[in-house]
Design an enzyme around this catalytic site. Structure first.
Site, mmCIF file in Angstrom:
data_model
loop_
_atom_site.group_PDB
_atom_site.id
_atom_site.type_symbol
_atom_site.label_atom_id
_atom_site.label_comp_id
_atom_site.label_asym_id
_atom_site.label_seq_id
_atom_site.Cartn_x
_atom_site.Cartn_y
_atom_site.Cartn_z
ATOM 1 N N SER A 96 4.890 -5.102 9.340
ATOM 2 C CA SER A 96 3.879 -3.910 9.603
ATOM 3 C C SER A 96 3.608 -3.803 11.056
ATOM 4 C CB SER A 96 2.885 -4.516 8.527
ATOM 5 O OG SER A 96 1.886 -3.415 8.386
ATOM 6 N N GLU A 195 10.454 1.531 7.438
ATOM 7 C CA GLU A 195 9.664 1.391 6.466
ATOM 8 C C GLU A 195 8.213 1.623 6.657
ATOM 9 O OE1 GLU A 195 7.013 -1.176 5.842
ATOM 10 O OE2 GLU A 195 7.226 -1.832 7.819
ATOM 11 N N HIS A 262 6.406 -2.888 2.623
ATOM 12 C CA HIS A 262 5.161 -3.339 2.007
ATOM 13 C C HIS A 262 5.189 -3.264 0.355
ATOM 14 C CE1 HIS A 262 3.922 -2.274 5.958
ATOM 15 N NE2 HIS A 262 2.910 -2.803 5.923
#
Length: 291
Positions: A96, A195, A262
């Site tokens: 992330s 992502e 995630h």
């Protein structure tokens, strides 16, 4: 050492992470400011940078595990002592917002890192298969193999072919935020990993269009598409449609449906190591990030 370079974390979730790591025979220690808080940061910039540099400088520390993402890593990456990182390379894990840290370490030290769950563990999202995947990437020397999952939202994103090259990337938003900085990687000959979470399809379109217009995708060898979680809005355009449209005409293999990101059942992969993307067989194979 467990550090928090981005957002504030929850002690109870970190306690669960420590339990897992201890069960693997590791000796986790908390960075001095791991539970600090300053607004939406895990402490002021100077504290977060200090914890990272302390971890990189301590010869007893062999791995640096980030507790979570959130926001803030970009604010401190220029303070990292890259000479120390280069002199004593360590495994660094997270994802992330931690993509910003991983890109900086790749640029400044050519350090391969690990894209996987943070140490603030949540069993509901990262079940045993996720834990085993992280353990294998952190502690194993075998190639990491991730297979396409037909039920993943990005599974329809597919362009046949096979590509080889270093796996580079991570969170799409952080990649785009790095365009124009020294940390944005040269993707020529690389397999790009993307992502994201909670980004409306039109925003994903905008980010990919930005990369294309900036020339960032020129010469890319292939694209590995991970999980795009909670990426929906009122326009009834699936994010998979946007990904297929913006990536499908690059003239390179593209493989979606990879459980990296995630979503539930997140798997771990090294980034910065050689990889093979087999879109025909639905498999991404990545060389280990540790030796």
């Amino acid at each position: 050492m467990l550090v928090s370079p981005s957002g504030p974390t929850k002690p109870e979730r970190v306690a669960r992470g420590i339990e897992l790591l201890t069960g693997w025979g590791l000796r986790p220690v908390l960075g001095p400011n791991a539970f600090a808080r300053h607004g939406y940061f895990a402490g002021a910039d100077a504290l977060r940078a200090a914890d990272l540099n302390a971890a990189f400088a301590d010869p007893e520390v062999r791995g640096v595990l980030c507790t979570r993402g959130g926001y803030g890593a970009q604010r401190i990456v220029d303070e990292i002592d890259m000479a120390t990182v280069r002199s004593d390379p360590k495994v660094v894990a997270g994802f992330s917002d931690i993509t910003a840290l991983q890109l900086a370490l790749w640029r400044g030290a050519r350090l391969a890192t690990v894209h996987g769950p943070g140490a603030a563990w949540l069993d509901a999202r990262t079940p045993p298969v996720s834990a085993e995947s992280l353990r294998a990437a952190l502690m194993g020397t075998e190639p990491v193999v991730v297979k396409r999952v037909e039920t993943e939202q990005t599974a329809p994103v597919l362009v046949p072919g096979t590509a080889t090259g270093p796996l580079i990337g991570g969170n799409l938003s952080l990649l785009v935020s790095s365009v124009g900085t020294a940390d944005f990687p040269d993707l020529r000959g690389a397999i790009l990993l993307v992502e994201d979470v909670a980004e409306a399809p039109y925003k994903v379109d905008r980010m990919l269009t930005h990369l294309r217009r900036a020339g960032a995708l020129d010469g890319v060898a292939g694209v590995a598409v991970g999980q795009f979680t909670d990426c929906a809005d009122g326009w009834d355009v699936p994010v998979s449609t946007v990904l297929a449209e913006r990536l499908g005409d690059l003239g390179v293999p593209v493989l979606g449906g990879l459980p990296i990101g995630h979503g539930t059942g997140q798997l771990t992969v090294p980034v910065g190591t050689p990889a093979t993307l087999d879109a025909d067989g639905g498999v991404l194979t990545v060389s280990p990030g540790v030796t």
